[in-house]
Design an enzyme around this catalytic site. Structure first.
Site, PDB file in Angstrom:
ATOM      1  N   GLY A  64       0.820  -1.245  -0.250  1.00 28.38           N
ATOM      2  CA  GLY A  64       0.208  -0.175  -0.083  1.00 28.38           C
ATOM      3  C   GLY A  64       1.227   1.550  -0.268  1.00 28.38           C
ATOM      4  O   GLY A  64       0.570   2.059  -1.479  1.00 28.38           O
TER       5      GLY A  64
ATOM      6  N   CYS B 213       1.949   0.631  13.211  1.00 25.78           N
ATOM      7  CA  CYS B 213       1.474   0.165  13.342  1.00 25.78           C
ATOM      8  C   CYS B 213       0.946  -0.167  14.500  1.00 25.78           C
ATOM      9  O   CYS B 213       0.025  -1.028  14.714  1.00 25.78           O
ATOM     10  CB  CYS B 213       0.906  -0.718  12.041  1.00 25.78           C
ATOM     11  SG  CYS B 213      -1.537  -0.752  12.070  1.00 25.78           S
TER      12      CYS B 213
END
Length: 471
Positions: free
Chosen positions: A284, A409
């Site tokens: 991504g 994350c």
């Protein structure tokens, strides 16, 4: 799939599919967000049935800790003595009884049928008794019974009532306090845990140079608040949209977009020709960085240690054509499979480096709720060791004056501030850069210099960004 498959003739297809996903999550460490869409397609579930199955799977996984406490209060034995398949079915039944708009008789009878299909008649009678006891109270009343007093044991209360392991509650609370102060952390912790338990929306990203947000909004999406490349999809299957199907857009959390945007926007003196995405899978950030790099005539090398994940990166870059598959030099894209710690490239080769380090994933619990039940504190020692080595390699890989974005994350302090502090302290050739001005439209970024995003404040995953300049 599961060790034993239920029969559609004895249990309805939607609940059967949900049960099979829970089985795969428990027995094969499957991820629901990867398995469920494929299962829905294979079994022809769509519309209301697909929506019901999706809510049943994700809602049960998010609430699993609370539901297990409730089930434990209703049985006369330790939960470890309950057949795991029966326990999975009871969890599904508890979610229907306590958190879904399902009539109690339907929740009980369908769950009992499910248990009968996967176990035996005796187990179905056991399940019937337990579910009827669960149905005697609503969720608020059950929490009042099973949770510790919030004044005496606030972490224990939040763990039981918000369905997070205690160690994760403690870690998130510590991070909130470090970034926002003790008073704000005390006020925010409940909201953060609630945000983890809320169903996240779908955020799209348009690939720079291939499409734009206007194309997505014309298809019904809403322009995002912060990322200039993002749009929120109100409903439907993103894969059915032409821009996504053709590689001009993709699905990517807005926080994940913002950290890539920040790296690309950071001022840089001198050469700006070679970019590196050091741990690029599944692709991504690499796809967003690729578009931004090509707009400037720069090249991007996307590296991923696992060959199968490197292939996912290639797929994410497919919209950019053959340049995504091979090539070197200005304005090119290249994907390789190599160990970032033992980098095959020369030191000082790059001007900008993105290091999205492997981490616990505690920042994406709303998207991968099963992660909270898999991760244990002991994971941190292994991960932080890898993170420090990768960050040192990333600094070695950038030229003097170049920039490294260290991203996780996870808001856990050991994976974020502590890793950066330890690596910076051990070197004399790196300085921290205030990353907050690079995201001028994003409020509530704390005291800096790093950036910590939060689900309850920003509507994103809890992405962490530290920006470092090699001096």
């Amino acid at each position: 799939m599961a060790s034993r498959m239920t029969s559609p003739s004895t249990s309805d297809p939607a609940r059967t599919a949900a049960f099979d996903v829970l089985q795969a999550v428990r027995t094969r460490d499957a991820y629901a967000n990867l398995l469920l869409p494929r299962l829905l397609r294979e079994r022809g579930l769509s519309g209301r049935d697909a929506a019901f199955t999706t809510e049943l799977v994700y809602g049960t996984l998010r609430g699993l800790g609370t539901y297990d406490e409730i089930i434990a209060a209703c049985v006369d034995r330790d939960l470890s003595a309950v057949d795991p398949e029966v326990l999975d079915a009871l969890r599904l039944g508890a979610h229907q009884l306590l958190a879904m708009d399902v009539p109690a008789h339907a929740a009980v009878s369908t769950t009992v049928d499910l248990v009968r299909a996967v176990a035996n008649e005796g187990a179905s009678r056991f399940a019937n008794a337990i579910l009827r006891r669960i149905g005697q109270r609503d969720l608020a009343a059950w929490i009042e019974r099973i949770a510790p007093d919030p004044q005496d044991d606030p972490e224990g209360f939040l763990s039981a009532s918000r369905s997070h392991p205690r160690w994760i509650v403690s870690a998130l609370w510590d991070s909130l306090q470090a970034h926002r102060g003790a008073e704000r952390a005390h006020r925010d912790i409940g909201e953060l845990l609630e945000a983890d338990n809320a169903r996240p929306g779908v955020t799209l990203v348009t690939r720079p140079g291939l499409g734009d947000v206007k194309e997505l909004t014309e298809l019904g999406a809403l322009a995002a608040r912060y990322s200039p490349y993002a749009a929120y999809l109100a409903g439907g299957d993103p894969a059915a949209l032409d821009p996504v199907r053709e590689g001009r857009a993709g699905v990517q959390d807005e926080g994940s977009q913002l950290v890539a945007v920040a790296l690309a926007a950071a001022p840089l003196e001198g050469r700006d020709e070679r970019w590196l995405d050091m741990c690029a899978g599944p692709g991504g950030k690499a796809a967003l960085l690729a578009g931004l790099a090509l707009e400037r005539g720069a090249s991007l090398l996307a590296n991923e240690i696992a060959p199968h994940r490197a292939e996912l990166v290639r797929r994410a870059l497919r919209g950019y054509g053959e340049r995504a598959l091979e090539g070197e030099g200005t304005g090119s894209l290249q994907v390789i499979a190599a160990d970032g710690i033992r980098a095959p490239w020369q030191p000082g080769s790059f001007d900008r480096v993105m290091l999205d380090a492997p981490c616990t994933g505690l920042g994406a619990l709303r998207r991968r709720p099963e992660s909270r039940w898999r991760r244990v504190p002991e994971d941190l020692e292994r991960l932080t060791r890898v993170q420090r080595r990768l960050l040192s390699s990333a600094i070695d890989s950038v030229r003097p004056g170049g920039l490294v974005a260290y991203v996780t994350c996870s808001p856990h302090l050991e994976e974020t501030r502590d890793v950066v502090r330890q690596v910076v302290k051990a070197r004399r050739d790196v300085e921290r850069v205030d990353a907050r001005p690079l995201l001028p439209d994003v409020p509530d970024l704390g005291g800096g210099p790093d950036v910590q995003l939060w689900p309850h404040l920003h509507g994103t995953d809890a992405m962490y960004l530290a920006l470092l300049r090699r001096s």
